[in-house]
Design a protein around this motif. Structure first.
Motif, PDB file in Angstrom:
ATOM      1  N   ALA A 336      -0.079  12.877   0.353  1.00  0.00           N
ATOM      2  CA  ALA A 336       0.769  11.755   0.760  1.00  0.00           C
ATOM      3  C   ALA A 336       0.141  10.961   1.898  1.00  0.00           C
ATOM      4  N   GLY A 337      -0.479  11.649   2.849  1.00  0.00           N
ATOM      5  CA  GLY A 337      -1.119  10.951   3.959  1.00  0.00           C
ATOM      6  C   GLY A 337      -2.300  10.115   3.511  1.00  0.00           C
ATOM      7  N   GLY A 338      -3.151  10.661   2.631  1.00  0.00           N
ATOM      8  CA  GLY A 338      -4.294   9.903   2.142  1.00  0.00           C
ATOM      9  C   GLY A 338      -3.874   8.673   1.367  1.00  0.00           C
ATOM     10  N   VAL A 339      -2.910   8.819   0.479  1.00  0.00           N
ATOM     11  CA  VAL A 339      -2.424   7.673  -0.292  1.00  0.00           C
ATOM     12  C   VAL A 339      -1.796   6.630   0.635  1.00  0.00           C
ATOM     13  N   THR A 340      -1.021   7.077   1.613  1.00  0.00           N
ATOM     14  CA  THR A 340      -0.402   6.138   2.555  1.00  0.00           C
ATOM     15  C   THR A 340      -1.453   5.382   3.360  1.00  0.00           C
ATOM     16  N   GLY A 341      -2.494   6.078   3.811  1.00  0.00           N
ATOM     17  CA  GLY A 341      -3.543   5.403   4.558  1.00  0.00           C
ATOM     18  C   GLY A 341      -4.237   4.327   3.742  1.00  0.00           C
ATOM     19  N   MET A 342      -4.517   4.614   2.474  1.00  0.00           N
ATOM     20  CA  MET A 342      -5.183   3.621   1.639  1.00  0.00           C
ATOM     21  C   MET A 342      -4.243   2.463   1.304  1.00  0.00           C
ATOM     22  N   PHE A 384     -12.316   5.150   4.620  1.00  0.00           N
ATOM     23  CA  PHE A 384     -12.079   5.640   5.970  1.00  0.00           C
ATOM     24  C   PHE A 384     -10.593   5.824   6.235  1.00  0.00           C
ATOM     25  N   PHE A 385      -9.794   4.867   5.802  1.00  0.00           N
ATOM     26  CA  PHE A 385      -8.358   4.986   6.014  1.00  0.00           C
ATOM     27  C   PHE A 385      -7.767   6.090   5.152  1.00  0.00           C
ATOM     28  N   PHE A 386      -8.333   6.310   3.979  1.00  0.00           N
ATOM     29  CA  PHE A 386      -7.882   7.430   3.157  1.00  0.00           C
ATOM     30  C   PHE A 386      -8.149   8.753   3.871  1.00  0.00           C
ATOM     31  N   CYS A 387      -9.338   8.917   4.398  1.00  0.00           N
ATOM     32  CA  CYS A 387      -9.673  10.164   5.104  1.00  0.00           C
ATOM     33  C   CYS A 387      -8.820  10.338   6.353  1.00  0.00           C
ATOM     34  N   PRO A 410       5.951  15.426   1.682  1.00  0.00           N
ATOM     35  CA  PRO A 410       5.521  14.024   1.662  1.00  0.00           C
ATOM     36  C   PRO A 410       5.990  13.218   2.869  1.00  0.00           C
ATOM     37  N   VAL A 411       7.138  13.562   3.424  1.00  0.00           N
ATOM     38  CA  VAL A 411       7.628  12.854   4.613  1.00  0.00           C
ATOM     39  C   VAL A 411       6.647  13.051   5.767  1.00  0.00           C
ATOM     40  N   PHE A 412       6.156  14.270   5.934  1.00  0.00           N
ATOM     41  CA  PHE A 412       5.192  14.543   7.002  1.00  0.00           C
ATOM     42  C   PHE A 412       3.912  13.731   6.795  1.00  0.00           C
TER      43      PHE A 412
END
Length: 625
Positions: A336-342, A384-387, A410-412
């Motif tokens: 969830a974090g990687g997808v959110t960053g991208m 980079f934002f994904f990582c 996913p919230v975290f």
């Protein structure tokens, strides 16, 4: 020999009530008292946590520039070795054994010094009053030692251009004893005051991530004070920055209110737009150069993600369903974090139009060329934002993995990635001496995780190991969040001021012995950054002559186009006329193509090796060796 309290396993793999048995019998027949599956899983988890240390080497060297990449590549592993030895000699004793002092600040059982008498003694695991679940103390000490080494390795990223490895090793040895060990004792020891208070931290939100991030922030503040010469100038400059950020915030709030007013009045009411505060400009020397290797960052993130299975899953301290739940929640949060960053960078920057790949010498129109170059730069910034987002999700779920249900993971990841992106923007202004932005990623993600843990804690998830219960079931959600924040601020405050104390103590000792390199005009000046004498070679280079932000300096020189304006000179550029008298270089062992020195010719994609070259003429710019 002394007796210990431990439960004997029955033939049906269940435990009998705990009772006092001869410790010698435990050493002779450990299979009667300990589950072999638990030992195997904790040993595997220890190895997985160790893999995270070279993963940091890849990430730090990839994010840093090549003038300091080799130091960032080797320093985490060296640091882990020093701290691992310290942990075996006295770190475990200080952190987890019973205290001999009334304050219970440090442990003090001599038997644990050097891990002399920790082979088979039982260590109670889990949460709650149940004392039946135990593991051998030796495997517990091994696993927790990996956490100490990893936390110290995270701090290594704050040394970029700021200090030499030998001085950092001295600092980190003192820091591990005076900072990490006490905070870890507060959180994880059965006698720790934060644990008795009811704070929930499954795998190191405060002792690992908040402590390491705050340490780097303290180091950055120390460097800023030293570069300005005194504390007063630093405070004045910090006050100006805070005021400008408040002006920006006020402008943003007014912009939202203005839109609301215009909507409700259908545009009939004239509302002034207001004036934005001036942008925060980066000084000439504080802007770090282009990351050394993108692939290192991606590969390091993958290894870090893989190792986090042992980091969070192993913190259940047993091969049980709670460990499975913790690792599943960790993986989902990272996704969830990687997808959110991208998605965040796609939303903020917009997706540029693509006209396909352009080869050097392609003579299509300038607009098509620029769109293709923008696409290449966009792909680079997306990964980079994904990582960053994936790592933010991993950090945020760390204190919660064994306390919250999988559906909340996913919230975290989403909240952690968004908050870290916001904090990175602020850290670029307030913590310019943290170029890798470790404070934003680790401390920011750790704070988010600690707060969300208090909101989503679930007694059913805690009991999946078969013996744990939720601490202080009488607490309300608001009380739990309050105690989580108390944990955060106590760890952050203690770490910040103790780290500054260690740095100024080292500066004072260096001053006594006449070492001027610790002076305010030496090592910590922005205009006099430390760089490796033995530097890494160029690994990648943008086609189309892009600058580090992906913007084209101008059109490539082609027969049908006028010459492009010269791009700004870099430190490792050389004049082309100096190359005319040089002999032909040898072929690269990797690519088979002729490679120019330092990979700065725009017609080639960059070197993979550094062939020997004769010395250059003395006039003009010279490369750093």
């Amino acid at each position: 020999m002394a007796t210990v309290t431990v439960a004997e396993l029955s033939s049906m793999a269940t435990t009998a009530p705990a009772s006092a048995v001869d410790y010698a019998d435990v050493l002779r027949h450990p299979e009667k008292y300990y589950q072999g599956s638990d030992l195997v899983w904790i040993m595997i988890s220890s190895a997985l946590v160790f893999i995270m240390i070279p993963a940091l080497s890849l990430i730090y060297s990839g994010l840093g520039n090549r003038s300091f990449a080799l130091t960032l590549f080797r320093l985490p592993l060296i640091t882990a070795a020093f701290v691992g030895l310290q942990w075996a000699l006295w770190g475990y004793l200080v952190t987890f054994t019973d205290s001999i002092l009334p304050s219970n600040w440090w442990g003090g059982e001599n038997r644990a010094g050097g891990l002399r008498d920790v082979v088979g003694r039982p260590v109670v695991v889990g949460d709650g009053p149940d004392q039946s679940a135990v593991i051998p103390e030796l495997v517990f000490a091994l696993y927790e030692g990996m956490f100490a080494s990893f936390t110290a390795a995270v701090v290594c990223g704050g040394t970029m251009h700021r200090t030499r490895p030998r001085r950092f090793i001295i600092f980190i040895s003192l820091w591990s004893l005076l900072v990490y060990d006490p905070v870890a004792r507060w959180t994880w020891s059965s006698k720790g005051w934060l644990r008795e208070l009811g704070s929930l931290d499954f795998a190191g939100g405060t002792p690992v991530h908040i402590v390491s991030g705050t340490t780097v922030a303290a180091f950055a503040v120390f460097c800023s004070i030293e570069s300005r010469g005194n504390l007063v100038d630093f405070l004045i400059d910090a006050g100006h920055k805070v005021w400008r950020r408040v002006q920006h915030l006020a402008y943003g709030v007014w912009s939202v209110l203005r839109i609301v007013i215009l909507l409700f009045t259908c545009g009939h009411l004239r509302v002034p737009e207001g004036e934005d505060a001036p942008n925060e400009e980066l000084s000439e020397h504080s802007v770090e150069s282009f990351p050394y290797n993108i692939n290192f960052v991606v590969l390091g993130t993958a290894f870090l993600w893989f190792g986090w299975a042992g980091f969070n899953g192993g913190s259940a301290l047993g091969g049980n369903l709670r460990a499975v739940s913790a690792w599943t929640a960790t993986h989902v949060s990272a996704c969830a974090g990687g997808v959110t960053g991208m998605l965040w960078i796609w939303l903020m920057k917009g997706v540029p139009e693509a006209d396909g790949e352009l080869e050097v010498g392609d003579h299509r129109d300038e607009a098509a060329r620029n769109r293709a170059m923008a696409r290449q730069a966009f792909d680079r910034i997306s990964v980079f934002f994904f990582c960053d987002g994936a790592i933010a999700g991993l950090v945020a779920i760390t204190p919660a993995a064994g306390y919250v249900p999988v559906w909340s993971a996913p919230v975290f990841g989403v909240v952690g990635a968004l908050c870290v992106n916001f904090m990175k923007k602020e850290a670029e202004i307030f913590l310019r001496n943290d170029p890798l932005q470790i404070f934003a990623v680790h401390a920011g993600g750790g704070v988010v995780g600690m707060v969300l843990t208090g909101l989503f804690v679930d007694s059913t998830t805690i009991g999946l190991d078969g013996h744990s219960t939720i601490p202080h079931p009488e607490y309300t959600t608001a009380q739990r969040v309050g105690y989580q924040l108390a944990d955060v601020f106590s760890g952050m405050g203690y770490t910040f001021f103790m780290t500054l104390g260690i740095l100024y103590l080292m500066k004072f000792i260096a001053f006594i012995f006449g070492n001027s390199s610790w002076s305010q005009t030496g090592v910590y000046s922005d205009s006099n950054r430390l760089e490796d004498n033995f530097q890494a070679v160029v690994q990648q280079q943008w086609r189309g002559d892009l600058d580090p932000e992906g913007r084209p300096f101008g059109r490539l020189v082609a027969p049908s186009l006028p010459p492009a304006p010269a791009r700004p000179l870099r430190d490792d550029d050389i004049h082309l006329e100096h190359l005319k008298n040089l002999p032909s270089p040898p072929r690269s062992a990797n690519s088979g193509a002729q490679v120019p020195p330092w990979g700065m010719m725009p017609e080639l994609p960059g070197s993979q090796g550094m062939p020997p070259w004769p010395s250059l003429p003395s006039q003009g710019l010279q490369p750093r060796m």
